[in-house]
Design an enzyme around this catalytic site. Structure first.
Site, PDB file in Angstrom:
ATOM      1  N   TYR A  94      58.014  34.279 -19.599  1.00  0.00           N
ATOM      2  CA  TYR A  94      57.345  35.653 -20.559  1.00  0.00           C
ATOM      3  C   TYR A  94      58.078  36.563 -20.117  1.00  0.00           C
ATOM      4  N   TYR A 100      54.602  38.824 -23.248  1.00  0.00           N
ATOM      5  CA  TYR A 100      54.656  38.421 -24.063  1.00  0.00           C
ATOM      6  C   TYR A 100      55.624  37.142 -24.073  1.00  0.00           C
ATOM      7  N   TYR A 156      49.479  44.475  -0.927  1.00  0.00           N
ATOM      8  CA  TYR A 156      47.894  44.065  -0.037  1.00  0.00           C
ATOM      9  C   TYR A 156      46.831  44.491   0.446  1.00  0.00           C
ATOM     10  N   THR A 173      54.539  30.470 -29.595  1.00  0.00           N
ATOM     11  CA  THR A 173      55.704  31.506 -29.308  1.00  0.00           C
ATOM     12  C   THR A 173      56.129  30.752 -28.083  1.00  0.00           C
ATOM     13  N   PHE A 225      47.190  32.671 -22.744  1.00  0.00           N
ATOM     14  CA  PHE A 225      47.643  34.535 -23.033  1.00  0.00           C
ATOM     15  C   PHE A 225      46.372  35.556 -22.326  1.00  0.00           C
ATOM     16  N   GLY A 244      49.831  30.669 -29.798  1.00  0.00           N
ATOM     17  CA  GLY A 244      50.294  30.354 -28.838  1.00  0.00           C
ATOM     18  C   GLY A 244      51.371  29.632 -29.200  1.00  0.00           C
ATOM     19  N   GLU A 288      56.037  35.514  -4.058  1.00  0.00           N
ATOM     20  CA  GLU A 288      56.686  36.315  -4.836  1.00  0.00           C
ATOM     21  C   GLU A 288      57.587  37.277  -3.489  1.00  0.00           C
ATOM     22  N   ARG A 291      51.739  44.685 -20.939  1.00  0.00           N
ATOM     23  CA  ARG A 291      51.208  42.917 -21.758  1.00  0.00           C
ATOM     24  C   ARG A 291      52.319  42.403 -21.432  1.00  0.00           C
TER      25      ARG A 291
HETATM   26  C1  LIG Z   1      51.402  34.338 -20.176  1.00  0.00           C
HETATM   27  C2  LIG Z   1      51.363  35.740 -21.437  1.00  0.00           C
HETATM   28  C3  LIG Z   1      51.998  35.313 -22.743  1.00  0.00           C
HETATM   29  C4  LIG Z   1      51.622  35.827 -23.724  1.00  0.00           C
HETATM   30  N1  LIG Z   1      52.258  35.648 -24.681  1.00  0.00           N
HETATM   31  C5  LIG Z   1      52.309  36.281 -25.881  1.00  0.00           C
HETATM   32  C6  LIG Z   1      52.858  36.043 -27.504  1.00  0.00           C
HETATM   33  O1  LIG Z   1      53.979  35.014 -27.099  1.00  0.00           O
HETATM   34  N2  LIG Z   1      52.526  36.689 -28.202  1.00  0.00           N
HETATM   35  C7  LIG Z   1      51.095  37.253 -28.402  1.00  0.00           C
HETATM   36  O2  LIG Z   1      51.211  38.225 -29.332  1.00  0.00           O
HETATM   37  N3  LIG Z   1      50.271  37.686 -27.279  1.00  0.00           N
HETATM   38  C8  LIG Z   1      51.463  36.812 -25.962  1.00  0.00           C
HETATM   39  N4  LIG Z   1      49.763  37.298 -25.107  1.00  0.00           N
HETATM   40  C9  LIG Z   1      48.700  38.070 -25.596  1.00  0.00           C
HETATM   41  C10 LIG Z   1      49.551  39.901 -24.956  1.00  0.00           C
HETATM   42  O3  LIG Z   1      49.871  39.368 -23.864  1.00  0.00           O
HETATM   43  C11 LIG Z   1      48.403  41.225 -24.896  1.00  0.00           C
HETATM   44  O4  LIG Z   1      47.846  40.294 -23.945  1.00  0.00           O
HETATM   45  C12 LIG Z   1      47.815  41.509 -26.424  1.00  0.00           C
HETATM   46  O5  LIG Z   1      48.983  41.307 -27.130  1.00  0.00           O
HETATM   47  C13 LIG Z   1      47.080  41.732 -26.687  1.00  0.00           C
HETATM   48  O6  LIG Z   1      47.207  43.016 -25.749  1.00  0.00           O
HETATM   49  P1  LIG Z   1      46.407  44.311 -26.499  1.00  0.00           P
HETATM   50  O7  LIG Z   1      46.614  45.420 -25.565  1.00  0.00           O
HETATM   51  O8  LIG Z   1      47.085  44.775 -28.701  1.00  0.00           O
HETATM   52  O9  LIG Z   1      45.013  44.302 -27.042  1.00  0.00           O
HETATM   53  P2  LIG Z   1      44.227  45.272 -25.564  1.00  0.00           P
HETATM   54  O10 LIG Z   1      43.590  45.970 -25.753  1.00  0.00           O
HETATM   55  O11 LIG Z   1      44.730  44.188 -24.338  1.00  0.00           O
HETATM   56  O12 LIG Z   1      42.549  44.269 -25.766  1.00  0.00           O
HETATM   57  C14 LIG Z   1      42.167  42.910 -25.744  1.00  0.00           C
HETATM   58  C15 LIG Z   1      40.756  42.325 -26.483  1.00  0.00           C
HETATM   59  O13 LIG Z   1      40.639  42.487 -25.492  1.00  0.00           O
HETATM   60  C16 LIG Z   1      38.993  43.368 -26.349  1.00  0.00           C
HETATM   61  N5  LIG Z   1      39.112  44.623 -25.462  1.00  0.00           N
HETATM   62  C17 LIG Z   1      39.496  45.628 -25.077  1.00  0.00           C
HETATM   63  N6  LIG Z   1      39.007  47.196 -24.843  1.00  0.00           N
HETATM   64  C18 LIG Z   1      37.928  46.985 -25.278  1.00  0.00           C
HETATM   65  C19 LIG Z   1      36.535  47.245 -24.602  1.00  0.00           C
HETATM   66  N7  LIG Z   1      35.996  48.439 -24.248  1.00  0.00           N
HETATM   67  N8  LIG Z   1      35.122  46.495 -24.541  1.00  0.00           N
HETATM   68  C20 LIG Z   1      34.976  44.948 -25.125  1.00  0.00           C
HETATM   69  N9  LIG Z   1      36.429  44.891 -25.492  1.00  0.00           N
HETATM   70  C21 LIG Z   1      37.500  44.931 -25.374  1.00  0.00           C
HETATM   71  C22 LIG Z   1      40.340  44.158 -27.613  1.00  0.00           C
HETATM   72  O14 LIG Z   1      39.410  43.892 -28.806  1.00  0.00           O
HETATM   73  C23 LIG Z   1      41.068  42.647 -27.667  1.00  0.00           C
HETATM   74  O15 LIG Z   1      40.106  41.653 -28.273  1.00  0.00           O
HETATM   75  C24 LIG Z   1      50.445  36.486 -23.551  1.00  0.00           C
HETATM   76  C25 LIG Z   1      49.689  36.937 -22.419  1.00  0.00           C
HETATM   77  C26 LIG Z   1      50.130  36.536 -21.689  1.00  0.00           C
HETATM   78  C27 LIG Z   1      49.358  36.503 -20.362  1.00  0.00           C
HETATM   79  C1  HEM Z   2      44.389  38.114  -1.770  1.00  0.00           C
HETATM   80  C2  HEM Z   2      44.677  39.363  -2.649  1.00  0.00           C
HETATM   81  C3  HEM Z   2      44.817  38.880  -4.386  1.00  0.00           C
HETATM   82  C4  HEM Z   2      44.653  37.868  -5.164  1.00  0.00           C
HETATM   83  C5  HEM Z   2      43.740  36.418  -4.474  1.00  0.00           C
HETATM   84  C6  HEM Z   2      44.183  37.788  -6.238  1.00  0.00           C
HETATM   85  C7  HEM Z   2      44.406  37.524  -7.592  1.00  0.00           C
HETATM   86  C8  HEM Z   2      44.789  37.617  -9.346  1.00  0.00           C
HETATM   87  C9  HEM Z   2      44.123  37.030 -10.124  1.00  0.00           C
HETATM   88  C10 HEM Z   2      43.409  35.554 -10.173  1.00  0.00           C
HETATM   89  C11 HEM Z   2      44.756  37.198 -10.930  1.00  0.00           C
HETATM   90  C12 HEM Z   2      45.207  36.733 -13.039  1.00  0.00           C
HETATM   91  C13 HEM Z   2      46.237  36.139 -12.771  1.00  0.00           C
HETATM   92  C14 HEM Z   2      46.481  35.256 -13.701  1.00  0.00           C
HETATM   93  O1  HEM Z   2      47.004  35.818 -15.095  1.00  0.00           O
HETATM   94  O2  HEM Z   2      45.347  34.632 -14.276  1.00  0.00           O
HETATM   95  C15 HEM Z   2      46.024  38.796 -10.807  1.00  0.00           C
HETATM   96  C16 HEM Z   2      46.624  39.467 -11.636  1.00  0.00           C
HETATM   97  C17 HEM Z   2      46.946  40.681 -11.342  1.00  0.00           C
HETATM   98  N1  HEM Z   2      46.746  40.969  -9.969  1.00  0.00           N
HETATM   99 FE1  HEM Z   2      46.164  40.334  -8.178  1.00  0.00          FE
HETATM  100  N2  HEM Z   2      45.722  39.348  -6.395  1.00  0.00           N
HETATM  101  C18 HEM Z   2      46.075  39.632  -5.572  1.00  0.00           C
HETATM  102  C19 HEM Z   2      46.228  41.146  -4.893  1.00  0.00           C
HETATM  103  C20 HEM Z   2      47.117  41.678  -5.732  1.00  0.00           C
HETATM  104  C21 HEM Z   2      47.695  43.170  -5.467  1.00  0.00           C
HETATM  105  C22 HEM Z   2      48.295  43.517  -3.995  1.00  0.00           C
HETATM  106  C23 HEM Z   2      47.964  43.525  -6.243  1.00  0.00           C
HETATM  107  C24 HEM Z   2      48.419  45.235  -6.134  1.00  0.00           C
HETATM  108  C25 HEM Z   2      47.912  45.814  -6.088  1.00  0.00           C
HETATM  109  C26 HEM Z   2      47.509  42.800  -7.415  1.00  0.00           C
HETATM  110  C27 HEM Z   2      47.888  43.227  -9.116  1.00  0.00           C
HETATM  111  C28 HEM Z   2      47.672  42.200  -9.432  1.00  0.00           C
HETATM  112  C29 HEM Z   2      47.487  42.809 -11.270  1.00  0.00           C
HETATM  113  C30 HEM Z   2      48.553  43.928 -11.148  1.00  0.00           C
HETATM  114  C31 HEM Z   2      47.330  41.490 -12.028  1.00  0.00           C
HETATM  115  C32 HEM Z   2      47.422  41.794 -13.486  1.00  0.00           C
HETATM  116  C33 HEM Z   2      46.211  42.138 -14.078  1.00  0.00           C
HETATM  117  C34 HEM Z   2      45.960  42.352 -16.111  1.00  0.00           C
HETATM  118  O3  HEM Z   2      46.715  41.928 -16.404  1.00  0.00           O
HETATM  119  O4  HEM Z   2      45.105  42.069 -15.932  1.00  0.00           O
HETATM  120  N3  HEM Z   2      46.922  42.001  -7.170  1.00  0.00           N
HETATM  121  N4  HEM Z   2      45.775  38.430  -9.514  1.00  0.00           N
END
Ligand SMILES: Cc1cc2nc3c(=O)[nH]c(=O)nc-3n(C[C@H](O)[C@H](O)[C@H](O)COP(=O)(O)OP(=O)(O)OC[C@H]3O[C@@H](n4cnc5c(N)ncnc54)[C@H](O)[C@@H]3O)c2cc1C
Ligand code: HEM
Length: 404
Positions: A191, A208, A98, A282, A393, A280, A140, A206
């Site tokens: 997940y 799942y 943080y 899953t 997701f 969705g 956390e 990611r």
């Molecule tokens: C709580 C939670 C639960 C989930 N559960 C499931 C589940 O049960 N099953 C499941 O299949 N998935 C699930 N997901 C989604 C999963 O985590 C991934 O997001 C998904 O598999 C896509 O990941 P990826 O690395 O293949 O795609 P990514 O590489 O992350 O890409 C995601 C999207 O971003 C776009 N993108 C990437 N790079 C660029 C760029 N440079 N410019 C523009 N667009 C871009 C891609 O085209 C794609 O549409 C869940 C997500 C969450 C947060």
């Molecule tokens: C007050 C401080 C912070 C705020 C307000 C904040 C806020 C958020 C929010 C809104 C998300 C998205 C949650 C979602 O999935 O809907 C997130 C994800 C995340 N945060 Fe933070 N965060 C903070 C601090 C931190 C710190 C200290 C770290 C560590 C370096 C961190 C790392 C991440 C990562 C890795 C994700 C997931 C990113 C992704 O999957 O794209 N965050 N945070």
């Protein structure tokens, strides 16, 4: 508690800060990843960075938290904080980080807003940041404790014991802890994160949902292959899992987290409504499997929309689970119906002809436009907002609109 002096300054500068948050968060991530590349390798999701989704979620959460503090200086908006804390735990955030985030975020605020950030204004926003950080850090800590892991020490090696093709673009992986130990407790609907090494040598995480709890020490995830198009490339982790991960291979999984789970007592009798579209499904099959394992007598209504029966992952299993519950029924909607599901309805989900049980807890998961539409229908049918729990997701870009 936000002090009265800081509240006045935050109120006066909130429009300017909120208006510049996109630029601030863009700069924040760019400078932080430049100086601390290890955070992008193995912690942050670079797809969410590229699409800007994570930036918007961060900005929305800060604006939402500041707005809540102005309405009530002691506010700790539960939905907002809980979702973030679970996601943070699932990626292994630790409290020392943080300070790192603070440094780059406030550096970006000063750069973007320039002279408007007087020392007094900076101190007021500092207070907001640390109130939010403090609330997240304590949540956390509890989540790590509850999961029985050290803060940030969430990873454990698992082995794929079965790989099953569900539909042309969905595959399930059944996993067992590689060390032969017990699988951690998971709540139905939660997940895990997976951590994989990409072809360029970097690491990506990611999430799942656990799509079933097949018993014993087994856990299952079900992954849809994300195919690119005009808007972006193929999804990198889902493509890697589909193309590379086979029976016998290892996979690093986090402990289970997520605040959208069935938390009623095991002997609860109130109805459950499970609403999903596409992949969705899953968390819904996870919840359904849990209810079936409990031999629950609760009324369960499962509603699912998909492109066609052939694209509907876990369809046969859903029928099977519904059949094992004495008071459960399912209704499916397909854009392109097929003879496999003669009772299905055609087109997008439309709840007007569906009787919803009173006092139900509703779980919702699917693409954001689907969830917005169906949530509207549910509210229109008299379901109170507090009874609708949803999983997104991806970074939650919806919460700020619905925090109330
Ligand atoms: C709580 C939670 C639960 C989930 N559960 C499931 C589940 O049960 N099953 C499941 O299949 N998935 C699930 N997901 C989604 C999963 O985590 C991934 O997001 C998904 O598999 C896509 O990941 P990826 O690395 O293949 O795609 P990514 O590489 O992350 O890409 C995601 C999207 O971003 C776009 N993108 C990437 N790079 C660029 C760029 N440079 N410019 C523009 N667009 C871009 C891609 O085209 C794609 O549409 C869940 C997500 C969450 C947060
Ligand atoms: C007050 C401080 C912070 C705020 C307000 C904040 C806020 C958020 C929010 C809104 C998300 C998205 C949650 C979602 O999935 O809907 C997130 C994800 C995340 N945060 Fe933070 N965060 C903070 C601090 C931190 C710190 C200290 C770290 C560590 C370096 C961190 C790392 C991440 C990562 C890795 C994700 C997931 C990113 C992704 O999957 O794209 N965050 N945070």
């Amino acid at each position: 508690m936000l002090s009265a002096e800081s509240a006045a300054l935050v109120r006066a500068t909130l429009p300017a800060v909120a208006g510049a948050l996109d630029e601030i968060t863009t700069r924040f991530y760019a400078t932080m990843f430049h100086d601390r590349p290890e955070l992008l390798d193995g912690m942050f999701n670079r797809g969410n960075q590229a699409s800007g989704a994570q930036r918007r979620a961060l900005a929305g959460s800060i604006a939402g938290f500041a707005g809540a503090l102005l309405a009530d200086p002691g506010a700790r908006p539960d939905g907002l904080l809980s979702r973030i804390a679970h996601k943070h735990a699932a990626v292994g955030v630790t409290d020392d980080q943080y300070t790192v985030v603070h440094k780059y975020l406030f550096g970006a605020i000063a750069e973007v807003l320039g002279d408007a950030v007087t020392p007094e204004v900076a101190a007021a926003w500092d207070e907001v940041y640390w109130l939010m950080a403090g609330a997240l850090i304590s949540r956390e800590a509890l989540l790590y404790q509850d999961a029985g892991v050290q803060p940030g020490g969430i990873w454990r090696p698992w082995t794929v014991v079965e790989r099953r093709t569900e539909t042309p673009d969905v595959v399930s992986f059944v996993l067992r802890p590689a060390d032969g130990g017990r699988a951690p407790r998971a709540r139905a609907g939660q997940y895990v994160s997976v951590r994989v090494r990409m072809a360029d040598g970097t690491h990506q995480l990611r999430q799942y949902s656990l799509s079933s709890n097949p018993g014993g020490e087994l856990r299952r995830i079900t992954v849809k292959r994300v195919t690119g198009g005009a808007d972006g490339p193929d999804g990198e982790v889902s493509t890697l899992l589909h193309d590379r991960l086979r029976e016998g291979d290892g996979l690093l999984l986090s402990a289970p987290f997520g605040d959208v789970f069935l938390d009623d007592p095991v002997d609860a009798t109130t109805p459950v409504v499970l609403v999903s579209a596409g992949i969705g499904c899953t968390p819904m099959t996870g919840i359904l499997a849990h209810l079936a394992a409990l031999r629950s007598i609760r009324p369960v209504l499962l509603l699912h929309a998909d492109r066609s029966p052939g694209d509907h992952a876990l369809r046969a299993e859903t029928h099977d689970l519904v059949g094992r519950l004495p008071s459960a029924r399912a209704v499916f909607w397909y854009d392109r119906p097929g003879p496999e599901e003669p009772d299905a309805r055609t087109g997008p989900m439309d709840l007007s002809g569906t009787e919803l049980p009173d006092d139900a807890t509703v779980f919702l998961c699917g693409p954001l436009p689907f969830m917005r539409e169906v949530r509207g229908q549910l509210l229109g049918a008299g379901v109170p907002a507090r009874r609708i729990r949803y999983e997104v997701f991806g970074p939650d870009l919806w919460l700020p609109d619905t925090a109330a």
